[in-house]
Scaffold this motif. Structure first.
Motif, PDB file in Angstrom:
ATOM      1  N   GLY A   2       0.787  -1.222   0.000  1.00  0.00           N
ATOM      2  CA  GLY A   2       0.000   0.000   0.000  1.00  0.00           C
ATOM      3  C   GLY A   2       0.821   1.274   0.000  1.00  0.00           C
ATOM      4  N   VAL A   3       2.079   1.205  -0.433  1.00  0.00           N
ATOM      5  CA  VAL A   3       2.939   2.377  -0.460  1.00  0.00           C
ATOM      6  C   VAL A   3       3.092   2.844  -1.907  1.00  0.00           C
ATOM      7  N   ALA A   4       2.828   4.118  -2.151  1.00  0.00           N
ATOM      8  CA  ALA A   4       2.964   4.671  -3.505  1.00  0.00           C
ATOM      9  C   ALA A   4       4.437   4.784  -3.869  1.00  0.00           C
ATOM     10  N   CYS A   5       4.761   4.393  -5.111  1.00  0.00           N
ATOM     11  CA  CYS A   5       6.111   4.516  -5.647  1.00  0.00           C
ATOM     12  C   CYS A   5       6.048   5.395  -6.885  1.00  0.00           C
ATOM     13  N   ASP A   6       7.150   6.091  -7.174  1.00  0.00           N
ATOM     14  CA  ASP A   6       7.139   7.074  -8.247  1.00  0.00           C
ATOM     15  C   ASP A   6       8.534   7.205  -8.839  1.00  0.00           C
ATOM     16  N   PHE A   7       8.648   7.067 -10.168  1.00  0.00           N
ATOM     17  CA  PHE A   7       9.910   7.324 -10.869  1.00  0.00           C
ATOM     18  C   PHE A   7      10.054   8.836 -10.939  1.00  0.00           C
ATOM     19  N   TYR A  11      17.644   8.262 -12.187  1.00  0.00           N
ATOM     20  CA  TYR A  11      18.150   7.328 -11.192  1.00  0.00           C
ATOM     21  C   TYR A  11      17.479   7.475  -9.823  1.00  0.00           C
ATOM     22  N   ALA A  12      16.252   7.966  -9.807  1.00  0.00           N
ATOM     23  CA  ALA A  12      15.569   8.196  -8.525  1.00  0.00           C
ATOM     24  C   ALA A  12      14.153   7.624  -8.548  1.00  0.00           C
ATOM     25  N   VAL A  13      13.873   6.780  -7.569  1.00  0.00           N
ATOM     26  CA  VAL A  13      12.528   6.232  -7.387  1.00  0.00           C
ATOM     27  C   VAL A  13      12.115   6.514  -5.953  1.00  0.00           C
ATOM     28  N   GLY A  14      11.001   7.197  -5.798  1.00  0.00           N
ATOM     29  CA  GLY A  14      10.457   7.414  -4.461  1.00  0.00           C
ATOM     30  C   GLY A  14       9.623   6.213  -4.077  1.00  0.00           C
ATOM     31  N   ASP A  43       3.840  -6.883  -4.818  1.00  0.00           N
ATOM     32  CA  ASP A  43       4.906  -6.164  -4.109  1.00  0.00           C
ATOM     33  C   ASP A  43       6.287  -6.484  -4.680  1.00  0.00           C
ATOM     34  N   ASP A  44       6.541  -7.758  -4.964  1.00  0.00           N
ATOM     35  CA  ASP A  44       7.840  -8.156  -5.508  1.00  0.00           C
ATOM     36  C   ASP A  44       8.090  -7.519  -6.876  1.00  0.00           C
ATOM     37  N   SER A  45       7.061  -7.465  -7.712  1.00  0.00           N
ATOM     38  CA  SER A  45       7.200  -6.876  -9.046  1.00  0.00           C
ATOM     39  C   SER A  45       7.443  -5.372  -8.963  1.00  0.00           C
ATOM     40  N   ILE A  46       6.797  -4.716  -8.025  1.00  0.00           N
ATOM     41  CA  ILE A  46       7.023  -3.279  -7.848  1.00  0.00           C
ATOM     42  C   ILE A  46       8.445  -3.035  -7.349  1.00  0.00           C
ATOM     43  N   GLU A  47       8.907  -3.844  -6.414  1.00  0.00           N
ATOM     44  CA  GLU A  47      10.284  -3.700  -5.939  1.00  0.00           C
ATOM     45  C   GLU A  47      11.286  -3.934  -7.064  1.00  0.00           C
ATOM     46  N   GLN A  48      10.995  -4.901  -7.935  1.00  0.00           N
ATOM     47  CA  GLN A  48      11.874  -5.169  -9.072  1.00  0.00           C
ATOM     48  C   GLN A  48      11.869  -3.985 -10.047  1.00  0.00           C
ATOM     49  N   ALA A  49      10.696  -3.415 -10.312  1.00  0.00           N
ATOM     50  CA  ALA A  49      10.614  -2.236 -11.187  1.00  0.00           C
ATOM     51  C   ALA A  49      11.345  -1.052 -10.566  1.00  0.00           C
ATOM     52  N   ASN A  50      11.211  -0.868  -9.266  1.00  0.00           N
ATOM     53  CA  ASN A  50      11.926   0.216  -8.583  1.00  0.00           C
ATOM     54  C   ASN A  50      13.438   0.044  -8.724  1.00  0.00           C
ATOM     55  N   ALA A  51      13.910  -1.184  -8.527  1.00  0.00           N
ATOM     56  CA  ALA A  51      15.343  -1.441  -8.642  1.00  0.00           C
ATOM     57  C   ALA A  51      15.840  -1.156 -10.061  1.00  0.00           C
ATOM     58  N   GLU A  52      15.068  -1.577 -11.057  1.00  0.00           N
ATOM     59  CA  GLU A  52      15.440  -1.326 -12.456  1.00  0.00           C
ATOM     60  C   GLU A  52      15.474   0.168 -12.768  1.00  0.00           C
ATOM     61  N   ASN A  64       9.520   7.280 -18.675  1.00  0.00           N
ATOM     62  CA  ASN A  64       9.037   8.140 -17.606  1.00  0.00           C
ATOM     63  C   ASN A  64       8.261   7.334 -16.566  1.00  0.00           C
ATOM     64  N   CYS A  65       7.491   8.008 -15.741  1.00  0.00           N
ATOM     65  CA  CYS A  65       6.764   7.334 -14.666  1.00  0.00           C
ATOM     66  C   CYS A  65       5.746   6.325 -15.208  1.00  0.00           C
ATOM     67  N   HIS A  66       5.147   6.611 -16.372  1.00  0.00           N
ATOM     68  CA  HIS A  66       4.222   5.649 -16.971  1.00  0.00           C
ATOM     69  C   HIS A  66       4.969   4.383 -17.402  1.00  0.00           C
ATOM     70  N   SER A  67       6.186   4.550 -17.895  1.00  0.00           N
ATOM     71  CA  SER A  67       7.013   3.398 -18.281  1.00  0.00           C
ATOM     72  C   SER A  67       7.362   2.559 -17.054  1.00  0.00           C
ATOM     73  N   HIS A  68       7.620   3.224 -15.948  1.00  0.00           N
ATOM     74  CA  HIS A  68       7.934   2.543 -14.683  1.00  0.00           C
ATOM     75  C   HIS A  68       6.762   1.650 -14.262  1.00  0.00           C
ATOM     76  N   VAL A  69       5.560   2.184 -14.328  1.00  0.00           N
ATOM     77  CA  VAL A  69       4.367   1.400 -13.957  1.00  0.00           C
ATOM     78  C   VAL A  69       4.160   0.255 -14.953  1.00  0.00           C
ATOM     79  N   ALA A  70       4.312   0.538 -16.251  1.00  0.00           N
ATOM     80  CA  ALA A  70       4.148  -0.505 -17.268  1.00  0.00           C
ATOM     81  C   ALA A  70       5.160  -1.632 -17.050  1.00  0.00           C
TER      82      ALA A  70
END
Length: 127
Positions: A2-7, A11-14, A43-52, A64-70
């Motif tokens: 339930g934590v929002a993530c944002d590109f 090189y920065a992901v919140g 959750d695992d997929s979001i963490e993997q996207a954040n790391a990438e 951009n941020c849409h690419s991060h979510v995709a």
């Protein structure tokens, strides 16, 4: 979780719930219960996207941020709204046409500036 993530930029992901441009104004509901791994796979997929995306340069038009979510949705192999292969364009149009505003303030934040500019243009042309 339930934590929002944002590109947020090069090189920065919140990933602590703080968004680069303030609170979200619109959201698209996607049901994680259809995933074989459920919420943990989400959750695992979001963490993997954040790391990438911590290794990528931000580009307003191409990565951009849409690419991060995709990327996260493709990693979890999410099928929703008839889409299995996600990209930033599909996601952008889907959020615009099917996303729900989270508040009246969110609606105004998105459309009031455009409305004011259009009003100024119309009034300036009529003078």
């Amino acid at each position: 979780k339930g934590v929002a993530c944002d590109f947020q930029g090069p090189y920065a992901v919140g990933d602590r719930g703080r968004m680069a441009f303030g609170r979200p104004t619109r959201a698209l509901r996607i049901d994680a219960s259809s995933l074989p791994g459920g919420a943990q796979q989400w959750d695992d997929s979001i963490e993997q996207a954040n790391a990438e995306y911590r290794t990528r340069m931000h580009n307003l038009f191409c990565d951009n941020c849409h690419s991060h979510v995709a990327y996260a949705l493709n990693t979890m192999e999410m099928k929703a709204y008839g889409i299995r292969n996600w990209d930033m364009v599909k996601l952008c149009f889907l959020v615009f046409f099917r996303g729900r505003f989270l508040s009246l303030g969110g609606f105004l934040a998105q459309f009031l500036p455009f409305g004011v500019v259009m009003l100024i243009v119309v009034l300036a042309k009529s003078v």
